[in-house]
Design a protein around this motif. Sequence first.
Motif, PDB file in Angstrom:
ATOM      1  N   THR A 111       1.403   2.402  -0.554  1.00 24.02           N
ATOM      2  CA  THR A 111       0.133   2.043   0.093  1.00 24.02           C
ATOM      3  C   THR A 111       0.313   1.696   1.567  1.00 24.02           C
ATOM      4  O   THR A 111      -0.652   1.307   2.216  1.00 24.02           O
ATOM      5  CB  THR A 111      -0.518   0.839  -0.625  1.00 24.02           C
ATOM      6  OG1 THR A 111       0.260  -0.351  -0.397  1.00 24.02           O
ATOM      7  CG2 THR A 111      -0.642   1.099  -2.117  1.00 24.02           C
ATOM      8  N   TYR A 141       1.425  -4.628   0.219  1.00 24.41           N
ATOM      9  CA  TYR A 141       0.268  -3.780  -0.094  1.00 24.41           C
ATOM     10  C   TYR A 141      -0.564  -3.582   1.167  1.00 24.41           C
ATOM     11  O   TYR A 141      -0.913  -4.547   1.863  1.00 24.41           O
ATOM     12  CB  TYR A 141      -0.633  -4.422  -1.156  1.00 24.41           C
ATOM     13  CG  TYR A 141      -0.089  -4.431  -2.556  1.00 24.41           C
ATOM     14  CD1 TYR A 141      -0.318  -3.362  -3.428  1.00 24.41           C
ATOM     15  CD2 TYR A 141       0.645  -5.510  -3.023  1.00 24.41           C
ATOM     16  CE1 TYR A 141       0.180  -3.381  -4.722  1.00 24.41           C
ATOM     17  CE2 TYR A 141       1.142  -5.535  -4.320  1.00 24.41           C
ATOM     18  CZ  TYR A 141       0.901  -4.471  -5.163  1.00 24.41           C
ATOM     19  OH  TYR A 141       1.392  -4.496  -6.444  1.00 24.41           O
ATOM     20  N   ASN A 142      -0.895  -2.340   1.462  1.00 24.25           N
ATOM     21  CA  ASN A 142      -1.919  -2.014   2.466  1.00 24.25           C
ATOM     22  C   ASN A 142      -1.697  -2.715   3.800  1.00 24.25           C
ATOM     23  O   ASN A 142      -2.627  -3.285   4.381  1.00 24.25           O
ATOM     24  CB  ASN A 142      -3.311  -2.354   1.923  1.00 24.25           C
ATOM     25  CG  ASN A 142      -3.655  -1.556   0.693  1.00 24.25           C
ATOM     26  OD1 ASN A 142      -3.411  -0.361   0.628  1.00 24.25           O
ATOM     27  ND2 ASN A 142      -4.219  -2.226  -0.302  1.00 24.25           N
ATOM     28  N   SER A 145       4.177  -0.326  -4.691  1.00 15.15           N
ATOM     29  CA  SER A 145       3.157  -0.664  -3.699  1.00 15.15           C
ATOM     30  C   SER A 145       3.511  -0.152  -2.307  1.00 15.15           C
ATOM     31  O   SER A 145       2.642  -0.047  -1.441  1.00 15.15           O
ATOM     32  CB  SER A 145       2.957  -2.183  -3.638  1.00 15.15           C
ATOM     33  OG  SER A 145       4.163  -2.836  -3.247  1.00 15.15           O
TER      34      SER A 145
END
Length: 340
Positions: free
Chosen positions: A164, A139-140, A161
């Motif tokens: 992201t 994630y991110n 995810s």
Amino acid sequence: MSVILFLAFFLYCTSSALSTKDDETALLKINKQLGNPDILQSWVKGFDFCNAAEKMAFQHNWYIRCSSTGRVIDLYLQNTDFTVPFPNAICDLTELEFVGFYHSPWLYGSIPSCITQLYNLHQIVIVGTSLSGSVPSFYNHPNLTIINLSLNHLSGTIPSSFSTLPNLIQLDLSFNYLTGTIPPQLVHTSHTSYPQLVLANNSLTGELPRCYGWIDFGLIDLGNNQLSGDASFLFGKQKKSFAKIILANKEFEFDLSYVEFSDNLYGFDLSHNKIYGKVPDSFATASVLLDPNLSFNKLCGELPQGGSMGRFNAAVFANNTCLCGYPLPPCSASAPASSP
């Protein structure tokens, strides 16, 4: 002021030294978790892994690269015969930017979820192992550009995810046991290189999200799954990359008559689908097209002539409903009309 600067410098150096020592501890722990193999016999306490590693890398199938402050940022192992689980101590190398395990067929277990907490990672490449379980959900991670987990035994679905990850431009999950649908926006357009999405040889189902038509792929390979629907939006004259598109052995179904082939398309494989209509004129005018495959579909009508057609043999168009014209036999006046 000079005392303050000295203290700051002292604290920085002390912190750096401790962090370097922590990396040594992590490497020793990785070595232990891998069973202290012969190829890592030099990994002992006090070993100068930053300076000696490059000289020994190709001899011992491993490589370590350090930052200017002595932190481990690259860890690479290849062609190993470790019959052990994947070492979770790798997560203790908190400054890692690249991790690579190549062709270690006896490495088993799952990829530890803690690897997703290594926020400096740029590339993760784990290829040709017996690792199973799910694909880690990143994630991110703004730095992550390449994920290659091909040729393993991973199962479950592709994490949504990945959408992201703003700078992910290469994703390869091919030759696993993945199921479910393809989430949207798994890779993103880059100003420096063309995106690659390789999901071949899994058990993926459903339709390809139309958002992938907005991406100027260098390579998209979805072959040998159970995908279906319309994928014609992957093509188009506006595509600027020197691309290859592989959609073979699936249930894709669309009218090829309205597809425009880019002058920069150098290869595609649409074989073993349910594609109908005729072969458009843009097929013959695609100037760099060298490796097409339209066999085993429901195409019909006379092939376009001239242009690049002289490059292709009959196998490119074999086993269709009623295609004709060079390099296939001549068309007859009674050739049936094309239909879906």
